[in-house]
Design a protein around this motif. Sequence first.
Motif, PDB file in Angstrom:
ATOM      1  N   VAL A  75      11.022   2.457  -7.226  1.00  0.00           N
ATOM      2  CA  VAL A  75      10.628   1.080  -6.912  1.00  0.00           C
ATOM      3  C   VAL A  75      11.866   0.200  -6.794  1.00  0.00           C
ATOM      4  O   VAL A  75      12.007  -0.582  -5.839  1.00  0.00           O
ATOM      5  N   ARG A  76      12.775   0.335  -7.755  1.00  0.00           N
ATOM      6  CA  ARG A  76      13.993  -0.476  -7.738  1.00  0.00           C
ATOM      7  C   ARG A  76      14.864  -0.132  -6.523  1.00  0.00           C
ATOM      8  O   ARG A  76      15.420  -1.015  -5.869  1.00  0.00           O
ATOM      9  N   SER A  77      14.980   1.151  -6.230  1.00  0.00           N
ATOM     10  CA  SER A  77      15.800   1.581  -5.096  1.00  0.00           C
ATOM     11  C   SER A  77      15.232   1.042  -3.787  1.00  0.00           C
ATOM     12  O   SER A  77      15.980   0.546  -2.925  1.00  0.00           O
ATOM     13  N   PHE A  78      13.921   1.125  -3.637  1.00  0.00           N
ATOM     14  CA  PHE A  78      13.301   0.605  -2.419  1.00  0.00           C
ATOM     15  C   PHE A  78      13.517  -0.896  -2.306  1.00  0.00           C
ATOM     16  O   PHE A  78      13.883  -1.400  -1.235  1.00  0.00           O
ATOM     17  N   ALA A  79      13.276  -1.623  -3.387  1.00  0.00           N
ATOM     18  CA  ALA A  79      13.411  -3.081  -3.359  1.00  0.00           C
ATOM     19  C   ALA A  79      14.834  -3.493  -2.973  1.00  0.00           C
ATOM     20  O   ALA A  79      15.026  -4.465  -2.227  1.00  0.00           O
ATOM     21  N   GLU A  80      15.811  -2.760  -3.445  1.00  0.00           N
ATOM     22  CA  GLU A  80      17.195  -3.069  -3.106  1.00  0.00           C
ATOM     23  C   GLU A  80      17.475  -2.836  -1.631  1.00  0.00           C
ATOM     24  O   GLU A  80      18.335  -3.504  -1.032  1.00  0.00           O
ATOM     25  N   SER A  81      16.738  -1.920  -1.016  1.00  0.00           N
ATOM     26  CA  SER A  81      16.992  -1.566   0.390  1.00  0.00           C
ATOM     27  C   SER A  81      16.404  -2.569   1.370  1.00  0.00           C
ATOM     28  O   SER A  81      16.785  -2.591   2.545  1.00  0.00           O
ATOM     29  N   VAL A  82      15.469  -3.389   0.907  1.00  0.00           N
ATOM     30  CA  VAL A  82      14.804  -4.350   1.790  1.00  0.00           C
ATOM     31  C   VAL A  82      15.639  -5.626   1.860  1.00  0.00           C
ATOM     32  O   VAL A  82      15.947  -6.243   0.844  1.00  0.00           O
ATOM     33  N   THR A  83      15.991  -6.025   3.051  1.00  0.00           N
ATOM     34  CA  THR A  83      16.796  -7.243   3.212  1.00  0.00           C
ATOM     35  C   THR A  83      15.937  -8.493   3.289  1.00  0.00           C
ATOM     36  O   THR A  83      16.379  -9.586   2.950  1.00  0.00           O
ATOM     37  N   GLY A  84      14.702  -8.341   3.748  1.00  0.00           N
ATOM     38  CA  GLY A  84      13.804  -9.486   3.844  1.00  0.00           C
ATOM     39  C   GLY A  84      12.541  -9.121   4.589  1.00  0.00           C
ATOM     40  O   GLY A  84      12.517  -8.169   5.372  1.00  0.00           O
ATOM     41  N   ALA A  85      11.464  -9.856   4.319  1.00  0.00           N
ATOM     42  CA  ALA A  85      10.187  -9.645   5.000  1.00  0.00           C
ATOM     43  C   ALA A  85       9.353 -10.907   4.861  1.00  0.00           C
ATOM     44  O   ALA A  85       9.614 -11.749   3.988  1.00  0.00           O
ATOM     45  N   ASP A  86       8.379 -11.037   5.712  1.00  0.00           N
ATOM     46  CA  ASP A  86       7.467 -12.179   5.631  1.00  0.00           C
ATOM     47  C   ASP A  86       6.319 -11.922   4.667  1.00  0.00           C
ATOM     48  O   ASP A  86       5.913 -12.817   3.926  1.00  0.00           O
ATOM     49  N   VAL A  87       5.796 -10.697   4.707  1.00  0.00           N
ATOM     50  CA  VAL A  87       4.596 -10.384   3.942  1.00  0.00           C
ATOM     51  C   VAL A  87       4.738  -9.035   3.255  1.00  0.00           C
ATOM     52  O   VAL A  87       5.227  -8.067   3.851  1.00  0.00           O
ATOM     53  N   LEU A  88       4.290  -8.972   2.005  1.00  0.00           N
ATOM     54  CA  LEU A  88       4.180  -7.718   1.264  1.00  0.00           C
ATOM     55  C   LEU A  88       2.700  -7.420   1.069  1.00  0.00           C
ATOM     56  O   LEU A  88       1.956  -8.251   0.547  1.00  0.00           O
ATOM     57  N   ILE A  89       2.253  -6.230   1.495  1.00  0.00           N
ATOM     58  CA  ILE A  89       0.882  -5.795   1.263  1.00  0.00           C
ATOM     59  C   ILE A  89       0.903  -4.645   0.265  1.00  0.00           C
ATOM     60  O   ILE A  89       1.342  -3.536   0.574  1.00  0.00           O
ATOM     61  N   ASN A  90       0.436  -4.928  -0.955  1.00  0.00           N
ATOM     62  CA  ASN A  90       0.350  -3.931  -2.016  1.00  0.00           C
ATOM     63  C   ASN A  90      -0.930  -3.128  -1.807  1.00  0.00           C
ATOM     64  O   ASN A  90      -1.965  -3.401  -2.401  1.00  0.00           O
ATOM     65  N   ASN A  91      -0.842  -2.113  -0.956  1.00  0.00           N
ATOM     66  CA  ASN A  91      -2.017  -1.380  -0.503  1.00  0.00           C
ATOM     67  C   ASN A  91      -2.215  -0.023  -1.174  1.00  0.00           C
ATOM     68  O   ASN A  91      -3.348   0.431  -1.337  1.00  0.00           O
ATOM     69  N   ALA A  92      -1.138   0.646  -1.550  1.00  0.00           N
ATOM     70  CA  ALA A  92      -1.226   2.025  -2.029  1.00  0.00           C
ATOM     71  C   ALA A  92      -2.076   2.138  -3.292  1.00  0.00           C
ATOM     72  O   ALA A  92      -2.177   1.193  -4.078  1.00  0.00           O
ATOM     73  N   GLY A  93      -2.673   3.319  -3.475  1.00  0.00           N
ATOM     74  CA  GLY A  93      -3.456   3.503  -4.692  1.00  0.00           C
ATOM     75  C   GLY A  93      -3.982   4.915  -4.856  1.00  0.00           C
ATOM     76  O   GLY A  93      -4.027   5.709  -3.913  1.00  0.00           O
ATOM     77  N   LEU A  94      -4.382   5.201  -6.086  1.00  0.00           N
ATOM     78  CA  LEU A  94      -5.032   6.459  -6.445  1.00  0.00           C
ATOM     79  C   LEU A  94      -6.385   6.124  -7.058  1.00  0.00           C
ATOM     80  O   LEU A  94      -6.550   5.070  -7.671  1.00  0.00           O
ATOM     81  N   MET A  95      -7.359   7.046  -6.932  1.00  0.00           N
ATOM     82  CA  MET A  95      -8.682   6.777  -7.475  1.00  0.00           C
ATOM     83  C   MET A  95      -9.217   7.956  -8.277  1.00  0.00           C
ATOM     84  O   MET A  95      -9.310   9.072  -7.763  1.00  0.00           O
ATOM     85  N   ALA A  96      -9.563   7.680  -9.522  1.00  0.00           N
ATOM     86  CA  ALA A  96     -10.310   8.607 -10.376  1.00  0.00           C
ATOM     87  C   ALA A  96      -9.659   9.979 -10.515  1.00  0.00           C
ATOM     88  O   ALA A  96     -10.347  11.001 -10.548  1.00  0.00           O
TER      89      ALA A  96
END
Length: 296
Positions: A75-96
Amino acid sequence: MSGWTSANIPDQTGRTFVVTGANSGLGAEAATALVGAGAEVILACRNTVKADAVAQRLGPKATVAKLDLADLASVRSFAESVTGADVLINNAGLMAVPLQRTADGFEMQIGTNHLGHFALTALLLPKISDRVVTVSSGLHQLGNLQLDDLNWEKRRYNRWRAYGDSKLANLMFGLELAHRLRDAGSSKQSFVAHPGYAATELQGRTETVMDFLMKLTNKTPMVQSAAAGAWPELYAATMPGLESGTYYGPTQFFGLHGAPGRNRYKKIADDASVRARLWEESEKLTGVTFDVASAG
């Protein structure tokens, strides 16, 4: 918004979206619709092989980046790689899923669905110019958060209750983020969405007879496509003039399918003291200080 579909997304040319879990299901459909509307999309995925196939289909406006929400180092590595964005969509997930632990020792569903996204949003918010959309579920109604045992170390594990807990946490986090942004005088917004009942790969990982039953149910008329299931998050992510802190979902057949609109949610999510305690516990567990005021 009556009859709204992804065809009604306003022109997104010049805008950049980060979509977690965009290698399949709702995330892939959201990415497809956004690129179709002119946006640049970062497919933030654990399975980059599947994500590469999606990006190849979508063309040069789609790029792939490695993100494993079950590993805070990723998570930290990815966040450091992003220079900027307009929108973040927290979509990923696991179920049951059966009882499993993340790389940091969290119960897999709360760790991936909530804690990973909590840390990601905290680290990315200074780079997000417009809004955050967090995907919950109608099954948040199953949730009964035990804030002193989010990781199921004291209780007998129940995979469906754990899923409900993680989705209730998603809802409460999205609402609390909206509240804190508003109090900080920020122009940034936070929304929560849910897909209703959509046929995706999410159904099929319980390792029980439920996998077979859900696959059969996915073929019935009561279940909508993954493309339609993505409409609420796309509506929240792209439409102007929305009220921050709103929960969007399908508006037909008891919220299972149809065009997106405001939805009701479990009353406990309006308890500011519980939301604040969840926020504090999430900071403690992830080791990430989430200072909304300093995020601009």
